[in-house]
Design a protein around this motif. Sequence first.
Motif, PDB file in Angstrom:
ATOM      1  N   VAL A 185     -24.374  90.557 -90.409  1.00 27.75           N
ATOM      2  CA  VAL A 185     -24.693  90.141 -91.779  1.00 27.75           C
ATOM      3  C   VAL A 185     -23.774  88.995 -92.197  1.00 27.75           C
ATOM      4  O   VAL A 185     -24.221  88.002 -92.763  1.00 27.75           O
ATOM      5  N   GLN A 186     -22.495  89.136 -91.901  1.00 31.62           N
ATOM      6  CA  GLN A 186     -21.527  88.125 -92.331  1.00 31.62           C
ATOM      7  C   GLN A 186     -21.823  86.747 -91.727  1.00 31.62           C
ATOM      8  O   GLN A 186     -21.636  85.735 -92.385  1.00 31.62           O
ATOM      9  N   PRO A 238     -19.573  81.023 -98.762  1.00 31.33           N
ATOM     10  CA  PRO A 238     -18.987  81.703 -99.932  1.00 31.33           C
ATOM     11  C   PRO A 238     -19.264  83.211 -99.953  1.00 31.33           C
ATOM     12  O   PRO A 238     -18.382  84.003-100.297  1.00 31.33           O
ATOM     13  N   VAL A 239     -20.456  83.592 -99.550  1.00 29.26           N
ATOM     14  CA  VAL A 239     -20.784  85.026 -99.504  1.00 29.26           C
ATOM     15  C   VAL A 239     -20.002  85.704 -98.376  1.00 29.26           C
ATOM     16  O   VAL A 239     -19.465  86.800 -98.546  1.00 29.26           O
ATOM     17  N   ALA A 240     -19.906  85.035 -97.232  1.00 29.09           N
ATOM     18  CA  ALA A 240     -19.146  85.580 -96.102  1.00 29.09           C
ATOM     19  C   ALA A 240     -17.679  85.741 -96.478  1.00 29.09           C
ATOM     20  O   ALA A 240     -17.043  86.741 -96.135  1.00 29.09           O
ATOM     21  N   ARG A 241     -17.143  84.778 -97.201  1.00 27.71           N
ATOM     22  CA  ARG A 241     -15.740  84.864 -97.645  1.00 27.71           C
ATOM     23  C   ARG A 241     -15.550  86.047 -98.580  1.00 27.71           C
ATOM     24  O   ARG A 241     -14.578  86.795 -98.462  1.00 27.71           O
ATOM     25  N   ALA A 242     -16.488  86.238 -99.496  1.00 28.46           N
ATOM     26  CA  ALA A 242     -16.412  87.388-100.406  1.00 28.46           C
ATOM     27  C   ALA A 242     -16.459  88.697 -99.616  1.00 28.46           C
ATOM     28  O   ALA A 242     -15.730  89.646 -99.933  1.00 28.46           O
ATOM     29  N   ILE A 253      -7.193  84.084 -99.195  1.00 31.03           N
ATOM     30  CA  ILE A 253      -7.099  83.515-100.554  1.00 31.03           C
ATOM     31  C   ILE A 253      -6.522  82.096-100.486  1.00 31.03           C
ATOM     32  O   ILE A 253      -7.061  81.164-101.087  1.00 31.03           O
ATOM     33  N   ILE A 254      -5.430  81.943 -99.739  1.00 30.91           N
ATOM     34  CA  ILE A 254      -4.735  80.652 -99.660  1.00 30.91           C
ATOM     35  C   ILE A 254      -5.547  79.619 -98.890  1.00 30.91           C
ATOM     36  O   ILE A 254      -5.664  78.471 -99.303  1.00 30.91           O
ATOM     37  N   ARG A 255      -6.101  80.050 -97.755  1.00 29.19           N
ATOM     38  CA  ARG A 255      -6.876  79.156 -96.890  1.00 29.19           C
ATOM     39  C   ARG A 255      -8.235  79.773 -96.599  1.00 29.19           C
ATOM     40  O   ARG A 255      -8.378  80.529 -95.635  1.00 29.19           O
ATOM     41  N   PRO A 256      -9.225  79.468 -97.399  1.00 29.42           N
ATOM     42  CA  PRO A 256     -10.561  80.039 -97.161  1.00 29.42           C
ATOM     43  C   PRO A 256     -11.015  79.811 -95.714  1.00 29.42           C
ATOM     44  O   PRO A 256     -10.866  78.721 -95.171  1.00 29.42           O
ATOM     45  N   GLY A 257     -11.522  80.862 -95.109  1.00 28.01           N
ATOM     46  CA  GLY A 257     -11.964  80.792 -93.719  1.00 28.01           C
ATOM     47  C   GLY A 257     -10.895  81.171 -92.720  1.00 28.01           C
ATOM     48  O   GLY A 257     -11.145  81.226 -91.523  1.00 28.01           O
TER      49      GLY A 257
END
Length: 176
Positions: free
Chosen positions: A79-80, A86-90, A155-159
């Motif tokens: 799914v991820q 943005p959804v995967a990060r959430a 949080i600091i570095r998305p991904g």
Amino acid sequence: MLEKVTAFNSRLCHLILWLSAAGLVAMTFIIGWQVFARYVLNDSPSWSEQASLILMIWYAVIAAAAGFHEGFHIRILAVQTSVSEPVARAMRLLAEAVVIICGVMMLIWGIELTGIISSHVIPSLGISRSWAYLPLPISGALIILFAGTRFAGEIIRPGWTAEKPVESQMNQAGTN
């Protein structure tokens, strides 16, 4: 700062895995001695079973925290990987938050359980039964540290905690 904490976590994880392996080896020797003593010497030691069980609890529970750090745990990424970033990060942040909450529960309830059972003694070893439950809060604290680092990194570095394609992991392993 994130790199320093990550490097510390990696060294700590490496130490935990070595200690867990030593516990497995020690347990193997204890069981080997028990079998030899029982069938060859006809005099089985009374302490060997309980000592092996405590060692197994220690190395399994502590290694589970290290396994989380190393990514040995089961996770489903279908799914991820099929949703937008943005959804995967959430989803990654939510997953890390759930793991942190589980670590907090292990820490708090493990301390409580260890305290409740501290007056009970393991007769064959003469030590408190709390030694068998002490790995729970320790593992909880380690899980909080490892998941907290991953959460902060995301949080600091998305991904930062995103899964890398298998090809890039294989290439990285080949260069190390």
